[in-house]
Design a protein around this motif. Structure first.
Motif, PDB file in Angstrom:
ATOM      1  N   TRP A 128     -50.491  68.413  -1.690  1.00 53.15           N
ATOM      2  CA  TRP A 128     -49.567  69.481  -2.077  1.00 53.15           C
ATOM      3  C   TRP A 128     -48.726  69.889  -0.867  1.00 53.15           C
ATOM      4  CZ3 TRP A 128     -49.374  70.303  -7.162  1.00 53.15           C
ATOM      5  CH2 TRP A 128     -50.506  70.007  -7.929  1.00 53.15           C
ATOM      6  N   GLY A 129     -47.520  70.369  -1.119  1.00 54.38           N
ATOM      7  CA  GLY A 129     -46.675  70.912  -0.056  1.00 54.38           C
ATOM      8  C   GLY A 129     -46.318  69.923   1.032  1.00 54.38           C
ATOM      9  N   TYR A 130     -46.155  68.645   0.679  1.00 60.08           N
ATOM     10  CA  TYR A 130     -45.984  67.601   1.682  1.00 60.08           C
ATOM     11  C   TYR A 130     -44.526  67.204   1.930  1.00 60.08           C
ATOM     12  CZ  TYR A 130     -45.743  64.697  -2.550  1.00 60.08           C
ATOM     13  OH  TYR A 130     -45.407  64.181  -3.776  1.00 60.08           O
ATOM     14  N   ARG A 131     -43.619  67.485   1.023  1.00 63.18           N
ATOM     15  CA  ARG A 131     -42.248  66.977   1.156  1.00 63.18           C
ATOM     16  C   ARG A 131     -41.480  67.735   2.235  1.00 63.18           C
ATOM     17  NH1 ARG A 131     -39.853  63.599  -2.645  1.00 63.18           N
ATOM     18  NH2 ARG A 131     -37.858  64.364  -1.871  1.00 63.18           N
ATOM     19  N   GLY A 282     -27.906  64.120   8.286  1.00 60.59           N
ATOM     20  CA  GLY A 282     -28.020  64.523   6.897  1.00 60.59           C
ATOM     21  C   GLY A 282     -28.128  63.355   5.942  1.00 60.59           C
ATOM     22  N   GLN A 283     -27.476  62.235   6.249  1.00 58.59           N
ATOM     23  CA  GLN A 283     -27.457  61.097   5.339  1.00 58.59           C
ATOM     24  C   GLN A 283     -28.437  60.009   5.753  1.00 58.59           C
ATOM     25  OE1 GLN A 283     -24.222  60.126   3.159  1.00 58.59           O
ATOM     26  NE2 GLN A 283     -22.900  61.806   3.718  1.00 58.59           N
ATOM     27  N   SER A 284     -29.228  60.244   6.802  1.00 60.72           N
ATOM     28  CA  SER A 284     -30.202  59.248   7.245  1.00 60.72           C
ATOM     29  C   SER A 284     -31.423  59.241   6.340  1.00 60.72           C
ATOM     30  CB  SER A 284     -30.668  59.550   8.670  1.00 60.72           C
ATOM     31  OG  SER A 284     -29.629  59.418   9.590  1.00 60.72           O
ATOM     32  N   PHE A 285     -31.966  58.035   6.111  1.00 58.89           N
ATOM     33  CA  PHE A 285     -33.253  57.944   5.417  1.00 58.89           C
ATOM     34  C   PHE A 285     -34.373  58.283   6.395  1.00 58.89           C
ATOM     35  CE2 PHE A 285     -37.129  55.572   4.533  1.00 58.89           C
ATOM     36  CZ  PHE A 285     -37.459  56.096   3.286  1.00 58.89           C
ATOM     37  N   TYR A 286     -35.242  59.183   5.969  1.00 63.09           N
ATOM     38  CA  TYR A 286     -36.413  59.548   6.764  1.00 63.09           C
ATOM     39  C   TYR A 286     -37.533  59.838   5.777  1.00 63.09           C
ATOM     40  CZ  TYR A 286     -39.018  61.744  10.625  1.00 63.09           C
ATOM     41  OH  TYR A 286     -39.945  62.047  11.598  1.00 63.09           O
ATOM     42  N   GLN A 287     -38.695  59.235   5.973  1.00 62.65           N
ATOM     43  CA  GLN A 287     -39.787  59.382   5.021  1.00 62.65           C
ATOM     44  C   GLN A 287     -40.076  60.854   4.746  1.00 62.65           C
ATOM     45  OE1 GLN A 287     -41.221  57.122   3.248  1.00 62.65           O
ATOM     46  NE2 GLN A 287     -41.233  55.173   4.325  1.00 62.65           N
ATOM     47  N   VAL A 288     -40.252  61.208   3.458  1.00 63.57           N
ATOM     48  CA  VAL A 288     -40.374  62.620   3.100  1.00 63.57           C
ATOM     49  C   VAL A 288     -41.778  63.188   3.318  1.00 63.57           C
ATOM     50  CG1 VAL A 288     -38.532  62.464   1.393  1.00 63.57           C
ATOM     51  CG2 VAL A 288     -40.906  62.155   0.663  1.00 63.57           C
ATOM     52  N   ASN A 289     -42.746  62.315   3.548  1.00 63.56           N
ATOM     53  CA  ASN A 289     -44.122  62.758   3.781  1.00 63.56           C
ATOM     54  C   ASN A 289     -44.537  62.287   5.175  1.00 63.56           C
ATOM     55  OD1 ASN A 289     -46.888  63.262   3.788  1.00 63.56           O
ATOM     56  ND2 ASN A 289     -47.200  62.591   1.672  1.00 63.56           N
ATOM     57  N   THR A 290     -44.254  63.108   6.174  1.00 64.91           N
ATOM     58  CA  THR A 290     -44.400  62.664   7.569  1.00 64.91           C
ATOM     59  C   THR A 290     -45.824  62.239   7.923  1.00 64.91           C
ATOM     60  OG1 THR A 290     -42.584  64.140   8.179  1.00 64.91           O
ATOM     61  CG2 THR A 290     -43.913  63.262   9.974  1.00 64.91           C
ATOM     62  N   PRO A 291     -46.858  63.040   7.682  1.00 67.17           N
ATOM     63  CA  PRO A 291     -48.211  62.610   8.077  1.00 67.17           C
ATOM     64  C   PRO A 291     -48.646  61.314   7.400  1.00 67.17           C
ATOM     65  CG  PRO A 291     -48.191  64.959   7.569  1.00 67.17           C
ATOM     66  CD  PRO A 291     -46.880  64.412   7.118  1.00 67.17           C
ATOM     67  N   PRO A 436     -52.458  49.876  -1.180  1.00 68.77           N
ATOM     68  CA  PRO A 436     -51.599  50.944  -1.694  1.00 68.77           C
ATOM     69  C   PRO A 436     -51.726  52.185  -0.800  1.00 68.77           C
ATOM     70  CG  PRO A 436     -53.079  50.077  -3.398  1.00 68.77           C
ATOM     71  CD  PRO A 436     -53.579  49.597  -2.080  1.00 68.77           C
ATOM     72  N   VAL A 437     -50.621  52.901  -0.661  1.00 71.69           N
ATOM     73  CA  VAL A 437     -50.586  54.116   0.149  1.00 71.69           C
ATOM     74  C   VAL A 437     -49.923  55.215  -0.685  1.00 71.69           C
ATOM     75  CG1 VAL A 437     -49.734  55.177   2.272  1.00 71.69           C
ATOM     76  CG2 VAL A 437     -50.439  52.777   2.283  1.00 71.69           C
ATOM     77  N   ASP A 438     -50.622  56.329  -0.839  1.00 70.06           N
ATOM     78  CA  ASP A 438     -50.088  57.409  -1.677  1.00 70.06           C
ATOM     79  C   ASP A 438     -49.180  58.309  -0.858  1.00 70.06           C
ATOM     80  OD1 ASP A 438     -49.598  59.011  -3.825  1.00 70.06           O
ATOM     81  OD2 ASP A 438     -51.454  60.162  -3.668  1.00 70.06           O
ATOM     82  N   MET A 439     -47.895  57.994  -0.894  1.00 76.83           N
ATOM     83  CA  MET A 439     -46.900  58.798  -0.188  1.00 76.83           C
ATOM     84  C   MET A 439     -46.437  59.989  -1.025  1.00 76.83           C
ATOM     85  SD  MET A 439     -46.055  57.476   2.827  1.00 76.83           S
ATOM     86  CE  MET A 439     -44.326  57.821   3.116  1.00 76.83           C
ATOM     87  N   PHE A 440     -46.659  59.904  -2.346  1.00 82.57           N
ATOM     88  CA  PHE A 440     -46.077  60.904  -3.244  1.00 82.57           C
ATOM     89  C   PHE A 440     -47.120  61.420  -4.239  1.00 82.57           C
ATOM     90  CE2 PHE A 440     -43.072  57.475  -2.234  1.00 82.57           C
ATOM     91  CZ  PHE A 440     -42.171  58.170  -1.434  1.00 82.57           C
ATOM     92  N   PRO A 441     -48.113  62.195  -3.775  1.00 79.27           N
ATOM     93  CA  PRO A 441     -49.113  62.742  -4.693  1.00 79.27           C
ATOM     94  C   PRO A 441     -48.481  63.550  -5.819  1.00 79.27           C
ATOM     95  CG  PRO A 441     -49.809  63.052  -2.415  1.00 79.27           C
ATOM     96  CD  PRO A 441     -48.399  62.554  -2.361  1.00 79.27           C
TER      97      PRO A 441
END
Length: 456
Positions: A128-131, A282-291, A436-441
Protein backbone atom coordinates in the motif's frame (compact mmCIF):
# COMPACT_ATOMS: atom_id res chain seq x y z
CA UNK A 1 -23.16 -26.00 -31.54
CA UNK A 2 -25.47 -25.39 -28.58
CA UNK A 3 -27.61 -22.26 -28.85
CA UNK A 4 -26.93 -19.50 -26.31
CA UNK A 5 -30.01 -19.00 -24.18
CA UNK A 6 -28.69 -16.49 -21.63
CA UNK A 7 -30.13 -12.99 -21.67
CA UNK A 8 -29.07 -9.60 -20.32
CA UNK A 9 -30.24 -8.93 -16.72
CA UNK A 10 -30.78 -12.64 -16.10
CA UNK A 11 -29.65 -13.72 -12.60
CA UNK A 12 -27.51 -16.84 -12.36
CA UNK A 13 -25.58 -18.84 -9.76
CA UNK A 14 -22.30 -20.67 -10.17
CA UNK A 15 -18.92 -21.67 -8.77
CA UNK A 16 -15.91 -19.56 -9.67
CA UNK A 17 -13.32 -21.78 -11.34
CA UNK A 18 -10.42 -19.42 -11.94
CA UNK A 19 -9.27 -15.82 -12.34
CA UNK A 20 -8.79 -14.27 -15.77
CA UNK A 21 -5.66 -12.33 -16.67
CA UNK A 22 -7.63 -9.19 -15.77
CA UNK A 23 -8.47 -10.53 -12.30
CA UNK A 24 -12.12 -11.36 -13.05
CA UNK A 25 -13.71 -14.51 -11.68
CA UNK A 26 -14.45 -17.15 -14.33
CA UNK A 27 -17.80 -18.91 -13.88
CA UNK A 28 -19.19 -21.56 -16.22
CA UNK A 29 -22.93 -22.09 -16.43
CA UNK A 30 -23.95 -25.01 -18.67
CA UNK A 31 -20.46 -24.84 -20.19
CA UNK A 32 -20.72 -21.13 -21.07
CA UNK A 33 -18.12 -18.85 -19.46
CA UNK A 34 -18.92 -15.60 -17.68
CA UNK A 35 -16.36 -13.11 -16.36
CA UNK A 36 -17.43 -11.56 -13.05
CA UNK A 37 -15.31 -8.80 -11.48
CA UNK A 38 -14.84 -9.11 -7.72
CA UNK A 39 -15.32 -12.89 -7.57
CA UNK A 40 -12.61 -15.33 -6.46
CA UNK A 41 -11.89 -19.01 -7.23
CA UNK A 42 -13.89 -21.59 -5.23
CA UNK A 43 -16.57 -19.04 -4.36
CA UNK A 44 -20.22 -19.79 -5.02
CA UNK A 45 -21.82 -16.58 -6.27
CA UNK A 46 -25.00 -15.08 -7.64
CA UNK A 47 -24.56 -12.63 -10.50
CA UNK A 48 -26.53 -10.64 -13.05
CA UNK A 49 -25.75 -11.03 -16.76
CA UNK A 50 -24.71 -7.67 -18.22
CA UNK A 51 -23.45 -8.79 -21.63
CA UNK A 52 -23.63 -11.99 -23.70
CA UNK A 53 -21.27 -12.65 -26.59
CA UNK A 54 -20.84 -15.61 -28.92
CA UNK A 55 -18.15 -17.31 -26.81
CA UNK A 56 -18.44 -15.74 -23.36
CA UNK A 57 -20.31 -13.15 -21.33
CA UNK A 58 -19.91 -10.71 -18.46
CA UNK A 59 -21.74 -10.56 -15.17
CA UNK A 60 -22.08 -8.20 -12.21
CA UNK A 61 -21.55 -9.72 -8.80
CA UNK A 62 -24.71 -9.64 -6.67
CA UNK A 63 -24.00 -11.99 -3.78
CA UNK A 64 -21.17 -14.15 -2.46
CA UNK A 65 -22.97 -17.23 -1.16
CA UNK A 66 -19.79 -19.03 -0.12
CA UNK A 67 -16.64 -16.87 0.19
CA UNK A 68 -13.07 -17.90 -0.57
CA UNK A 69 -10.55 -18.29 2.25
CA UNK A 70 -8.40 -15.83 0.29
CA UNK A 71 -11.03 -13.07 0.41
CA UNK A 72 -10.18 -10.00 2.49
CA UNK A 73 -12.13 -6.88 3.29
CA UNK A 74 -11.64 -4.22 0.64
CA UNK A 75 -10.28 -0.81 1.56
CA UNK A 76 -12.29 1.29 -0.85
CA UNK A 77 -15.13 0.42 -3.25
CA UNK A 78 -14.06 3.28 -5.51
CA UNK A 79 -10.73 1.54 -6.20
CA UNK A 80 -12.66 -1.29 -7.84
CA UNK A 81 -14.93 1.05 -9.79
CA UNK A 82 -12.04 2.99 -11.33
CA UNK A 83 -9.80 -0.05 -11.84
CA UNK A 84 -6.83 1.12 -9.72
CA UNK A 85 -7.20 -1.71 -7.18
CA UNK A 86 -8.80 -4.61 -9.04
CA UNK A 87 -7.31 -7.22 -6.68
CA UNK A 88 -7.87 -5.50 -3.33
CA UNK A 89 -10.42 -8.17 -2.33
CA UNK A 90 -7.75 -10.89 -2.70
CA UNK A 91 -5.29 -11.51 0.15
CA UNK A 92 -1.73 -10.42 -0.60
CA UNK A 93 -0.36 -14.01 -0.58
CA UNK A 94 -3.22 -14.81 -2.96
CA UNK A 95 -2.19 -11.94 -5.26
CA UNK A 96 1.39 -13.23 -5.35
CA UNK A 97 0.24 -16.76 -6.24
CA UNK A 98 -2.09 -15.36 -8.94
CA UNK A 99 0.77 -13.44 -10.56
CA UNK A 100 3.07 -16.47 -10.46
CA UNK A 101 0.34 -18.46 -12.22
CA UNK A 102 -0.12 -15.69 -14.83
CA UNK A 103 3.56 -15.79 -15.75
CA UNK A 104 3.63 -19.61 -15.76
CA UNK A 105 0.64 -19.73 -18.11
CA UNK A 106 2.07 -17.11 -20.48
CA UNK A 107 5.35 -19.00 -20.80
CA UNK A 108 3.53 -22.31 -21.36
CA UNK A 109 0.86 -21.01 -23.75
CA UNK A 110 2.84 -18.44 -25.75
CA UNK A 111 6.45 -19.52 -25.34
CA UNK A 112 5.74 -23.28 -25.16
CA UNK A 113 7.98 -23.61 -22.10
CA UNK A 114 6.08 -26.48 -20.51
CA UNK A 115 8.91 -27.95 -18.44
CA UNK A 116 10.03 -24.77 -16.63
CA UNK A 117 8.82 -23.90 -13.14
CA UNK A 118 8.30 -20.20 -12.58
CA UNK A 119 9.62 -19.11 -9.19
CA UNK A 120 7.43 -17.59 -6.49
CA UNK A 121 6.55 -13.92 -6.96
CA UNK A 122 8.79 -11.50 -5.08
CA UNK A 123 6.55 -9.63 -2.64
CA UNK A 124 6.69 -5.84 -2.38
CA UNK A 125 7.96 -4.42 0.95
CA UNK A 126 4.73 -2.44 1.26
CA UNK A 127 1.62 -3.38 -0.77
CA UNK A 128 0.00 0.00 0.00
CA UNK A 129 1.07 3.62 -0.51
CA UNK A 130 3.94 2.66 -2.82
CA UNK A 131 3.44 4.81 -5.94
CA UNK A 132 5.86 7.75 -6.24
CA UNK A 133 3.90 9.29 -9.12
CA UNK A 134 0.29 10.34 -9.68
CA UNK A 135 -1.35 11.61 -12.85
CA UNK A 136 -4.99 12.44 -12.29
CA UNK A 137 -7.53 14.09 -14.58
CA UNK A 138 -9.26 17.34 -13.63
CA UNK A 139 -12.93 17.69 -14.53
CA UNK A 140 -16.00 19.69 -13.59
CA UNK A 141 -18.38 17.52 -11.54
CA UNK A 142 -21.68 18.98 -10.33
CA UNK A 143 -20.35 22.47 -10.91
CA UNK A 144 -17.12 21.99 -9.00
CA UNK A 145 -13.52 21.30 -10.03
CA UNK A 146 -12.60 17.74 -9.02
CA UNK A 147 -9.59 15.45 -9.15
CA UNK A 148 -9.99 11.70 -9.30
CA UNK A 149 -9.97 8.95 -11.88
CA UNK A 150 -12.13 7.75 -14.72
CA UNK A 151 -14.68 5.03 -14.04
CA UNK A 152 -13.66 1.77 -15.73
CA UNK A 153 -14.33 1.70 -19.48
CA UNK A 154 -15.48 5.32 -19.48
CA UNK A 155 -14.30 8.90 -19.23
CA UNK A 156 -16.67 9.74 -16.39
CA UNK A 157 -14.63 11.19 -13.55
CA UNK A 158 -15.08 9.68 -10.10
CA UNK A 159 -13.82 12.15 -7.45
CA UNK A 160 -11.11 10.47 -5.32
CA UNK A 161 -9.30 11.86 -2.28
CA UNK A 162 -7.39 8.74 -1.17
CA UNK A 163 -5.96 6.40 -3.78
CA UNK A 164 -4.49 4.05 -1.13
CA UNK A 165 -1.73 2.76 -3.43
CA UNK A 166 -0.08 6.18 -3.82
CA UNK A 167 2.34 7.85 -1.45
CA UNK A 168 -0.05 9.46 1.09
CA UNK A 169 1.90 12.72 0.79
CA UNK A 170 1.11 12.77 -2.94
CA UNK A 171 -2.59 12.30 -2.19
CA UNK A 172 -2.42 15.29 0.18
CA UNK A 173 -0.62 17.43 -2.42
CA UNK A 174 -3.29 16.65 -5.02
CA UNK A 175 -5.97 17.97 -2.69
CA UNK A 176 -3.92 21.07 -1.83
CA UNK A 177 -3.46 21.96 -5.49
CA UNK A 178 -7.09 21.14 -6.33
CA UNK A 179 -8.30 23.53 -3.64
CA UNK A 180 -5.96 26.29 -4.84
CA UNK A 181 -7.21 25.89 -8.41
CA UNK A 182 -10.79 26.03 -7.12
CA UNK A 183 -10.02 29.28 -5.29
CA UNK A 184 -9.11 30.94 -8.58
CA UNK A 185 -12.14 29.53 -10.45
CA UNK A 186 -10.03 27.97 -13.18
CA UNK A 187 -12.03 25.90 -15.66
CA UNK A 188 -11.63 22.18 -16.25
CA UNK A 189 -11.18 20.66 -19.69
CA UNK A 190 -14.27 19.19 -21.36
CA UNK A 191 -13.50 16.37 -23.80
CA UNK A 192 -16.70 16.70 -25.81
CA UNK A 193 -16.41 20.41 -26.56
CA UNK A 194 -12.62 20.64 -26.45
CA UNK A 195 -12.97 23.72 -24.26
CA UNK A 196 -11.80 24.41 -20.73
CA UNK A 197 -8.27 24.75 -19.38
CA UNK A 198 -7.14 22.21 -16.77
CA UNK A 199 -6.63 18.68 -18.12
CA UNK A 200 -4.39 16.74 -15.74
CA UNK A 201 -2.43 17.17 -12.55
CA UNK A 202 0.82 15.20 -12.30
CA UNK A 203 2.69 14.89 -9.01
CA UNK A 204 6.05 13.13 -8.63
CA UNK A 205 7.81 12.69 -5.29
CA UNK A 206 11.23 11.21 -4.61
CA UNK A 207 10.98 8.19 -2.31
CA UNK A 208 14.26 8.98 -0.57
CA UNK A 209 14.74 12.68 -1.33
CA UNK A 210 11.18 13.83 -0.64
CA UNK A 211 11.57 16.30 -3.52
CA UNK A 212 8.30 17.13 -5.28
CA UNK A 213 7.54 18.01 -8.89
CA UNK A 214 4.10 19.29 -9.90
CA UNK A 215 2.97 19.45 -13.54
CA UNK A 216 -0.19 21.33 -14.51
CA UNK A 217 -1.36 20.06 -17.90
CA UNK A 218 -3.45 22.67 -19.69
CA UNK A 219 -5.44 23.04 -22.89
CA UNK A 220 -3.78 26.34 -23.76
CA UNK A 221 -0.46 28.14 -23.65
CA UNK A 222 -0.76 30.05 -20.38
CA UNK A 223 -2.16 29.85 -16.88
CA UNK A 224 -4.55 32.65 -15.87
CA UNK A 225 -3.62 34.39 -12.62
CA UNK A 226 -0.32 32.56 -12.93
CA UNK A 227 1.62 34.61 -10.39
CA UNK A 228 -1.01 34.20 -7.65
CA UNK A 229 -1.53 30.49 -8.35
CA UNK A 230 2.19 29.79 -8.28
CA UNK A 231 2.66 31.80 -5.09
CA UNK A 232 -0.02 29.78 -3.29
CA UNK A 233 1.25 26.39 -4.49
CA UNK A 234 4.84 27.20 -3.52
CA UNK A 235 3.73 28.38 -0.08
CA UNK A 236 1.62 25.30 0.68
CA UNK A 237 3.34 22.26 -0.89
CA UNK A 238 6.16 20.80 1.23
CA UNK A 239 9.30 19.68 -0.59
CA UNK A 240 8.40 21.40 -3.86
CA UNK A 241 11.39 21.93 -6.15
CA UNK A 242 9.72 22.07 -9.57
CA UNK A 243 6.43 23.51 -10.86
CA UNK A 244 5.84 23.02 -14.58
CA UNK A 245 3.15 24.08 -17.04
CA UNK A 246 2.65 21.44 -19.74
CA UNK A 247 0.76 22.45 -22.88
CA UNK A 248 -1.47 19.79 -24.45
CA UNK A 249 -4.05 20.92 -27.01
CA UNK A 250 -4.46 17.49 -28.61
CA UNK A 251 -7.83 15.75 -28.64
CA UNK A 252 -6.40 12.29 -27.95
CA UNK A 253 -5.77 10.43 -24.70
CA UNK A 254 -2.14 11.50 -24.32
CA UNK A 255 -1.66 13.02 -20.87
CA UNK A 256 1.40 15.17 -21.53
CA UNK A 257 2.03 17.47 -24.46
CA UNK A 258 5.49 18.04 -25.95
CA UNK A 259 5.76 21.71 -24.96
CA UNK A 260 6.28 22.83 -21.37
CA UNK A 261 7.73 25.65 -19.34
CA UNK A 262 8.97 25.97 -15.79
CA UNK A 263 6.71 28.17 -13.68
CA UNK A 264 8.87 27.96 -10.56
CA UNK A 265 12.03 26.19 -9.41
CA UNK A 266 13.93 23.82 -11.67
CA UNK A 267 12.99 21.56 -14.58
CA UNK A 268 13.87 18.34 -12.72
CA UNK A 269 13.84 16.69 -9.31
CA UNK A 270 16.25 14.21 -7.71
CA UNK A 271 15.91 10.81 -6.10
CA UNK A 272 18.14 7.86 -5.30
CA UNK A 273 18.12 4.24 -6.35
CA UNK A 274 20.64 1.62 -5.20
CA UNK A 275 22.69 4.42 -3.69
CA UNK A 276 22.98 6.30 -7.01
CA UNK A 277 21.58 9.79 -7.50
CA UNK A 278 19.27 10.48 -10.43
CA UNK A 279 17.97 13.69 -11.96
CA UNK A 280 14.45 13.09 -13.29
CA UNK A 281 12.42 15.26 -15.67
CA UNK A 282 8.68 15.46 -15.97
CA UNK A 283 8.58 13.27 -19.09
CA UNK A 284 11.26 10.77 -17.99
CA UNK A 285 10.32 7.18 -17.24
CA UNK A 286 11.13 6.31 -13.64
CA UNK A 287 9.84 3.20 -11.87
CA UNK A 288 6.83 4.14 -9.72
CA UNK A 289 7.66 1.73 -6.89
CA UNK A 290 11.18 2.69 -5.83
CA UNK A 291 11.93 0.07 -3.12
CA UNK A 292 10.62 -2.77 -5.27
CA UNK A 293 12.46 -1.45 -8.35
CA UNK A 294 15.65 -1.67 -6.30
CA UNK A 295 14.86 -5.32 -5.55
CA UNK A 296 14.18 -5.96 -9.25
CA UNK A 297 17.49 -4.36 -10.22
CA UNK A 298 19.34 -6.36 -7.57
CA UNK A 299 17.94 -9.50 -9.14
CA UNK A 300 19.09 -8.29 -12.57
CA UNK A 301 22.59 -7.59 -11.26
CA UNK A 302 22.76 -11.00 -9.58
CA UNK A 303 21.64 -12.68 -12.82
CA UNK A 304 24.27 -10.77 -14.82
CA UNK A 305 26.92 -11.92 -12.30
CA UNK A 306 29.53 -9.38 -13.40
CA UNK A 307 33.19 -9.56 -12.36
CA UNK A 308 34.62 -6.33 -13.75
CA UNK A 309 35.90 -7.48 -17.14
CA UNK A 310 32.66 -7.67 -19.13
CA UNK A 311 31.23 -5.44 -21.83
CA UNK A 312 27.49 -5.13 -21.19
CA UNK A 313 24.61 -4.05 -23.42
CA UNK A 314 21.69 -2.21 -21.79
CA UNK A 315 18.78 -1.78 -24.19
CA UNK A 316 15.88 0.58 -23.43
CA UNK A 317 17.90 2.26 -20.70
CA UNK A 318 15.74 5.31 -19.93
CA UNK A 319 17.63 7.77 -17.72
CA UNK A 320 20.22 5.14 -16.86
CA UNK A 321 18.87 3.54 -13.70
CA UNK A 322 20.03 0.01 -14.61
CA UNK A 323 22.95 1.21 -16.76
CA UNK A 324 24.74 2.97 -13.92
CA UNK A 325 24.29 0.03 -11.55
CA UNK A 326 25.78 -2.25 -14.23
CA UNK A 327 28.64 0.20 -14.83
CA UNK A 328 29.69 -0.14 -11.19
CA UNK A 329 30.35 -3.85 -11.75
CA UNK A 330 31.34 -4.14 -15.43
CA UNK A 331 34.31 -3.01 -17.50
CA UNK A 332 32.06 -0.97 -19.79
CA UNK A 333 28.37 -0.54 -20.61
CA UNK A 334 26.77 0.44 -23.92
CA UNK A 335 23.22 1.72 -23.46
CA UNK A 336 20.50 2.88 -25.83
CA UNK A 337 17.13 4.62 -25.53
CA UNK A 338 14.73 6.03 -28.14
CA UNK A 339 13.97 9.26 -26.21
CA UNK A 340 16.79 11.82 -26.79
CA UNK A 341 15.95 13.79 -23.62
CA UNK A 342 16.27 10.61 -21.54
CA UNK A 343 19.72 9.96 -23.03
CA UNK A 344 20.83 13.49 -22.18
CA UNK A 345 19.64 12.92 -18.62
CA UNK A 346 21.37 9.53 -18.50
CA UNK A 347 24.66 11.16 -19.52
CA UNK A 348 24.20 13.79 -16.82
CA UNK A 349 23.42 11.11 -14.24
CA UNK A 350 26.53 9.15 -15.17
CA UNK A 351 28.68 12.24 -14.78
CA UNK A 352 27.02 13.16 -11.47
CA UNK A 353 27.78 9.68 -10.15
CA UNK A 354 31.39 9.78 -11.45
CA UNK A 355 30.88 6.83 -13.80
CA UNK A 356 32.93 7.16 -16.98
CA UNK A 357 32.67 3.62 -18.37
CA UNK A 358 29.17 3.89 -19.83
CA UNK A 359 28.34 5.01 -23.38
CA UNK A 360 24.81 6.26 -24.16
CA UNK A 361 23.23 6.68 -27.59
CA UNK A 362 19.75 7.89 -28.59
CA UNK A 363 17.72 6.01 -31.18
CA UNK A 364 15.72 2.87 -31.84
CA UNK A 365 17.27 -0.26 -30.36
CA UNK A 366 16.75 -2.15 -33.62
CA UNK A 367 18.75 0.55 -35.46
CA UNK A 368 21.55 1.18 -32.98
CA UNK A 369 22.43 -2.45 -32.22
CA UNK A 370 23.17 -3.38 -35.88
CA UNK A 371 25.28 -0.19 -36.10
CA UNK A 372 27.29 -1.21 -33.05
CA UNK A 373 27.71 -4.65 -34.58
CA UNK A 374 29.12 -3.08 -37.75
CA UNK A 375 31.58 -1.17 -35.56
CA UNK A 376 32.88 -4.50 -34.24
CA UNK A 377 31.32 -4.37 -30.80
CA UNK A 378 30.29 -7.57 -29.09
CA UNK A 379 28.86 -8.15 -25.62
CA UNK A 380 29.37 -10.63 -22.81
CA UNK A 381 26.01 -9.85 -21.20
CA UNK A 382 22.88 -8.20 -22.60
CA UNK A 383 20.26 -6.60 -20.35
CA UNK A 384 16.97 -5.65 -22.00
CA UNK A 385 14.03 -3.80 -20.43
CA UNK A 386 11.61 -3.10 -23.31
CA UNK A 387 8.13 -1.53 -23.24
CA UNK A 388 5.01 -3.71 -23.15
CA UNK A 389 5.23 -4.57 -26.85
CA UNK A 390 8.47 -6.43 -26.21
CA UNK A 391 11.57 -6.60 -28.40
CA UNK A 392 11.66 -5.68 -32.08
CA UNK A 393 12.43 -8.73 -34.25
CA UNK A 394 15.37 -7.00 -35.94
CA UNK A 395 16.88 -6.33 -32.52
CA UNK A 396 16.34 -9.97 -31.48
CA UNK A 397 17.99 -11.32 -34.64
CA UNK A 398 20.97 -8.97 -34.26
CA UNK A 399 21.42 -9.89 -30.61
CA UNK A 400 21.32 -13.59 -31.48
CA UNK A 401 23.98 -12.96 -34.11
CA UNK A 402 26.13 -11.12 -31.54
CA UNK A 403 25.82 -14.21 -29.34
CA UNK A 404 26.27 -12.82 -25.79
CA UNK A 405 26.85 -15.42 -23.08
CA UNK A 406 23.90 -14.21 -21.00
CA UNK A 407 20.69 -12.33 -21.64
CA UNK A 408 18.85 -10.76 -18.70
CA UNK A 409 15.31 -9.85 -19.73
CA UNK A 410 13.39 -7.43 -17.50
CA UNK A 411 9.76 -7.45 -18.62
CA UNK A 412 6.62 -5.48 -17.80
CA UNK A 413 4.57 -7.81 -20.01
CA UNK A 414 5.18 -11.55 -19.48
CA UNK A 415 3.21 -12.40 -22.65
CA UNK A 416 5.59 -10.60 -25.03
CA UNK A 417 8.55 -11.71 -22.90
CA UNK A 418 7.50 -15.35 -23.38
CA UNK A 419 7.21 -14.77 -27.14
CA UNK A 420 10.70 -13.26 -27.32
CA UNK A 421 12.26 -15.93 -25.09
CA UNK A 422 10.91 -18.62 -27.42
CA UNK A 423 12.85 -17.05 -30.30
CA UNK A 424 16.02 -16.95 -28.22
CA UNK A 425 15.47 -20.59 -27.20
CA UNK A 426 15.18 -21.65 -30.85
CA UNK A 427 18.53 -19.94 -31.46
CA UNK A 428 20.31 -21.90 -28.74
CA UNK A 429 19.63 -20.05 -25.50
CA UNK A 430 18.34 -21.82 -22.41
CA UNK A 431 15.91 -20.18 -20.02
CA UNK A 432 17.47 -20.72 -16.59
CA UNK A 433 15.19 -18.79 -14.25
CA UNK A 434 11.91 -16.88 -14.41
CA UNK A 435 11.15 -14.67 -11.41
CA UNK A 436 7.92 -12.66 -11.18
CA UNK A 437 8.26 -9.39 -9.25
CA UNK A 438 5.24 -7.61 -7.79
CA UNK A 439 5.82 -3.98 -8.67
CA UNK A 440 2.12 -3.09 -8.55
CA UNK A 441 0.28 -4.63 -5.56
CA UNK A 442 -3.54 -4.58 -5.63
CA UNK A 443 -3.46 -4.69 -9.46
CA UNK A 444 -3.13 -7.49 -12.03
CA UNK A 445 0.14 -6.14 -13.42
CA UNK A 446 3.38 -8.04 -12.82
CA UNK A 447 7.00 -7.73 -13.88
CA UNK A 448 9.19 -10.71 -14.65
CA UNK A 449 12.95 -11.20 -14.73
CA UNK A 450 14.29 -13.94 -16.97
CA UNK A 451 17.87 -15.21 -17.19
CA UNK A 452 18.93 -16.95 -20.41
CA UNK A 453 22.34 -18.46 -21.09
CA UNK A 454 23.92 -19.56 -24.35
CA UNK A 455 24.05 -23.36 -24.69
CA UNK A 456 25.91 -23.78 -28.00
Amino acid sequence: MQAITFKKNQELEGTVLDLSSQGEGVVKVDGFAFFVAGALPQEIIRFKVIKVGKRFGYGRLLEIMQPSQNRVEIRDNLGSQIGTMTLQHLSYPGQLAFKQKLVQEDFARIGHFTDITVQETLAAPNPWGYRNKAQVPLRQVKGQLETGFFRRLSHDLVPIENFHIQDPVIDQIILMVRDILRDFNLSAYDEKSGKGLLRHLVVKRGHYSGQVMIILVVNGDKLPKQEQVVEKIVAQVPGLVSLILNINRSKGNAILGRQEKVLWGQATYHDQMLGLDFEISGQSFYQVNTPQAEELYRLALAAADLHGHERVLDAYCGIGTISLALAQQAKEVYAMEIVPQAIEMAKFNAQANALTNVHFEAGKAEVILPKWQEQGLDFDVAVVDPPRKGLDRTFVDTLIDLNPGKIVYVSCNPATCARDCAIFAEAGYEVKTIKPVDMFPQTVHVEALVLMTRTN
